[in-house]
Motif scaffolding. Sequence first.
Motif, PDB file in Angstrom:
ATOM      1  N   UNK A  35       0.760  -1.189  -0.152  1.00  0.00           N
ATOM      2  CA  UNK A  35       0.034   0.021   0.067  1.00  0.00           C
ATOM      3  C   UNK A  35       0.853   1.104   0.184  1.00  0.00           C
ATOM      4  N   UNK A  36       1.990   1.326   0.991  1.00  0.00           N
ATOM      5  CA  UNK A  36       3.092   2.320   0.793  1.00  0.00           C
ATOM      6  C   UNK A  36       3.391   2.780  -0.452  1.00  0.00           C
ATOM      7  N   UNK A  37       3.861   1.447  -1.003  1.00  0.00           N
ATOM      8  CA  UNK A  37       4.639   1.504  -2.494  1.00  0.00           C
ATOM      9  C   UNK A  37       3.583   2.101  -3.484  1.00  0.00           C
ATOM     10  N   UNK A  38       2.331   1.775  -3.538  1.00  0.00           N
ATOM     11  CA  UNK A  38       1.400   2.174  -4.630  1.00  0.00           C
ATOM     12  C   UNK A  38       1.092   3.525  -4.239  1.00  0.00           C
ATOM     13  N   UNK A  39       0.883   3.997  -2.831  1.00  0.00           N
ATOM     14  CA  UNK A  39       0.813   5.526  -2.710  1.00  0.00           C
ATOM     15  C   UNK A  39       1.971   6.415  -3.006  1.00  0.00           C
ATOM     16  N   UNK A  40       3.121   5.884  -2.921  1.00  0.00           N
ATOM     17  CA  UNK A  40       4.178   6.731  -3.481  1.00  0.00           C
ATOM     18  C   UNK A  40       4.240   7.024  -4.965  1.00  0.00           C
ATOM     19  N   UNK A  46       1.041  12.911  -9.484  1.00  0.00           N
ATOM     20  CA  UNK A  46       0.428  14.240  -9.385  1.00  0.00           C
ATOM     21  C   UNK A  46      -0.983  14.010  -9.768  1.00  0.00           C
ATOM     22  N   UNK A  47      -1.488  12.876 -10.139  1.00  0.00           N
ATOM     23  CA  UNK A  47      -3.009  12.699 -10.360  1.00  0.00           C
ATOM     24  C   UNK A  47      -3.849  12.944  -9.308  1.00  0.00           C
ATOM     25  N   UNK A  48      -5.124  13.197  -9.284  1.00  0.00           N
ATOM     26  CA  UNK A  48      -6.071  13.229  -8.117  1.00  0.00           C
ATOM     27  C   UNK A  48      -6.395  11.572  -7.775  1.00  0.00           C
ATOM     28  N   UNK A  49      -6.330  11.497  -6.379  1.00  0.00           N
ATOM     29  CA  UNK A  49      -6.467  10.143  -5.891  1.00  0.00           C
ATOM     30  C   UNK A  49      -7.424  10.295  -4.699  1.00  0.00           C
ATOM     31  N   UNK A  50      -8.420   9.377  -4.666  1.00  0.00           N
ATOM     32  CA  UNK A  50      -9.124   8.967  -3.628  1.00  0.00           C
ATOM     33  C   UNK A  50      -8.768   7.294  -3.136  1.00  0.00           C
ATOM     34  N   UNK A  51      -8.685   7.401  -1.788  1.00  0.00           N
ATOM     35  CA  UNK A  51      -8.281   6.236  -1.006  1.00  0.00           C
ATOM     36  C   UNK A  51      -9.428   5.651  -0.454  1.00  0.00           C
ATOM     37  N   UNK A  52      -9.803   4.344  -1.052  1.00  0.00           N
ATOM     38  CA  UNK A  52     -11.029   3.875  -0.891  1.00  0.00           C
ATOM     39  C   UNK A  52     -10.732   2.612   0.136  1.00  0.00           C
ATOM     40  N   UNK A  53     -11.271   2.717   1.380  1.00  0.00           N
ATOM     41  CA  UNK A  53     -10.949   1.750   2.348  1.00  0.00           C
ATOM     42  C   UNK A  53     -12.147   0.610   2.381  1.00  0.00           C
ATOM     43  N   UNK A  54     -11.795  -0.368   1.706  1.00  0.00           N
ATOM     44  CA  UNK A  54     -12.968  -1.485   1.480  1.00  0.00           C
ATOM     45  C   UNK A  54     -13.106  -2.374   2.864  1.00  0.00           C
ATOM     46  N   UNK A  55     -14.139  -3.123   2.604  1.00  0.00           N
ATOM     47  CA  UNK A  55     -14.335  -4.124   3.653  1.00  0.00           C
ATOM     48  C   UNK A  55     -14.917  -3.501   5.054  1.00  0.00           C
ATOM     49  N   UNK A  56     -15.267  -2.276   4.886  1.00  0.00           N
ATOM     50  CA  UNK A  56     -15.963  -1.708   6.236  1.00  0.00           C
ATOM     51  C   UNK A  56     -17.274  -2.005   6.229  1.00  0.00           C
ATOM     52  N   UNK A  57     -17.598  -3.310   6.768  1.00  0.00           N
ATOM     53  CA  UNK A  57     -18.988  -3.929   6.718  1.00  0.00           C
ATOM     54  C   UNK A  57     -19.670  -3.380   7.716  1.00  0.00           C
ATOM     55  N   UNK A  61      -5.665   4.777   7.427  1.00  0.00           N
ATOM     56  CA  UNK A  61      -5.160   4.917   6.128  1.00  0.00           C
ATOM     57  C   UNK A  61      -4.770   6.282   5.525  1.00  0.00           C
ATOM     58  N   UNK A  62      -4.947   7.415   6.533  1.00  0.00           N
ATOM     59  CA  UNK A  62      -4.696   8.840   6.073  1.00  0.00           C
ATOM     60  C   UNK A  62      -3.111   8.796   6.006  1.00  0.00           C
ATOM     61  N   UNK A  63      -2.239   7.987   6.792  1.00  0.00           N
ATOM     62  CA  UNK A  63      -0.902   7.875   6.806  1.00  0.00           C
ATOM     63  C   UNK A  63      -0.532   7.742   5.311  1.00  0.00           C
ATOM     64  N   UNK A  64      -1.270   7.488   4.408  1.00  0.00           N
ATOM     65  CA  UNK A  64      -0.643   7.141   3.144  1.00  0.00           C
ATOM     66  C   UNK A  64      -0.232   8.351   2.395  1.00  0.00           C
TER      67      UNK A  64
END
Length: 437
Positions: A100-105, A111-122, A133-136
């Motif tokens: 996750x950290x590597x993809x975030x970097x 420079x593209x706009x990104x939304x972090x989608x945290x899945x499986x919040x059931x 996940x804000x630490x990304x």
Amino acid sequence: MSEPVVAVVGRPNVGKSTLVNRFLGKREAIVEERPGVTRDRKEVVAEWCGRRFRVVDTGGWLAAGEPLARQVSRQAERAIAEADLILLVVDVTVGVVEEDDQVAALLRRSGKPVLVVVNKVDDERREADVWGFARLGLGEPVGVSAMHGRGSGDLLDEVVAALPEEAEEGRVEEAGERPFSVAIVGRPNVGKSTLFNRLVGDERAVVHDEPGTTRDSVDTIVETPEGVLRFVDTAGMRRRSRIDEATEYYSLVRALQAVDRADAALLVVDATEGVTNQDQRLAERLDAAGDAVVVVVNKWDLVDAEARVEVRRQVEERLSFLGYAPVLTVSALSGRSVGRILPSLRQAEEAYHRRIPTGVLNRVLREAQERHPPPLDGRHRPRVLYATQGAVDPPTITLFTTRPLPPTYLRYLERRIREAFHLGPAPLKLRVRRRGE
């Protein structure tokens, strides 16, 4: 006009295809509880609130692995390059992992706009875990359950809001003419907003003698005598262990995101306090982000001659790794010496975009080696065979060598290149590749 493109990326088995199916309201993508099911990019058209967009479902991104895994990752990287908006899907049940950290970097560099989608919040019990996940460093995360549909409508609202709009007449920023972006960063209460207002010439940011007044980043595009610049006034940064309230924490996340996307930064230091450990950490972050840097020592009029000598010593010693950065002493409140900042930024912009002719670059390196050869590596002496500039923003040079070069010699070569091509405040990245690699 073709539909904007939304790329869905992330490591394997976080629920990317399930999310795509949720967008479509049908089983369009293949979903299976096994990593690596999605290998090729799959494009489908989705619609929400009357807005159509293309969704690209990608395979799991991995930093390394077997040849097939690397091919899947390259497909994901191509989707990122072509996207207007990127959804980084992560798994709340696992938390942040190395991939996750590597993809975030990778996404921050894009420079593209990104939304972090945290899945499986059931259910509600998982909601508090979303904020980890804000630490990304990609903004506020959005919690969803792709399987059950929980939060999917809110996510689609954010997707549509983040999509590019049609070009409007009279825009300051034309396509291909993006203004040079300058982030104003520093600890709380060092005078960033006062400096921002002084540079912009308008009371755009709230200035108050209280740390943390600026809660989010404020962008202003300004026509200056030195050309068009985009100034970003960021919230004050402090150690995360000292951040108690959620609002300030997410202000920090946005400020770090502004740093990663900026071309240059004004690092504001309070002369009355000197260079602190937190100033050092912020400087390290700027250096790692590849931003051009100008160090601005503010409140210079409030310290006496003896204190000024001590502050200069601290800047030289504690910020030695930013040796290329000019140091300006100013008073943002009175405007004293603030006029020196814009010319320094224009010099930084020119150096940041500098492209060095290959022939001239190799001549400088050849003369540098003749004047001071690399140290012996055992019985062999390394040599730089050839060099080429692979990128700008900032200048990035690849050295092709016979053997590894020690860090001290790389610093020597960097200094010679800087002197020869007047790179000034801009960082310079040197990459070494051994012959045959």
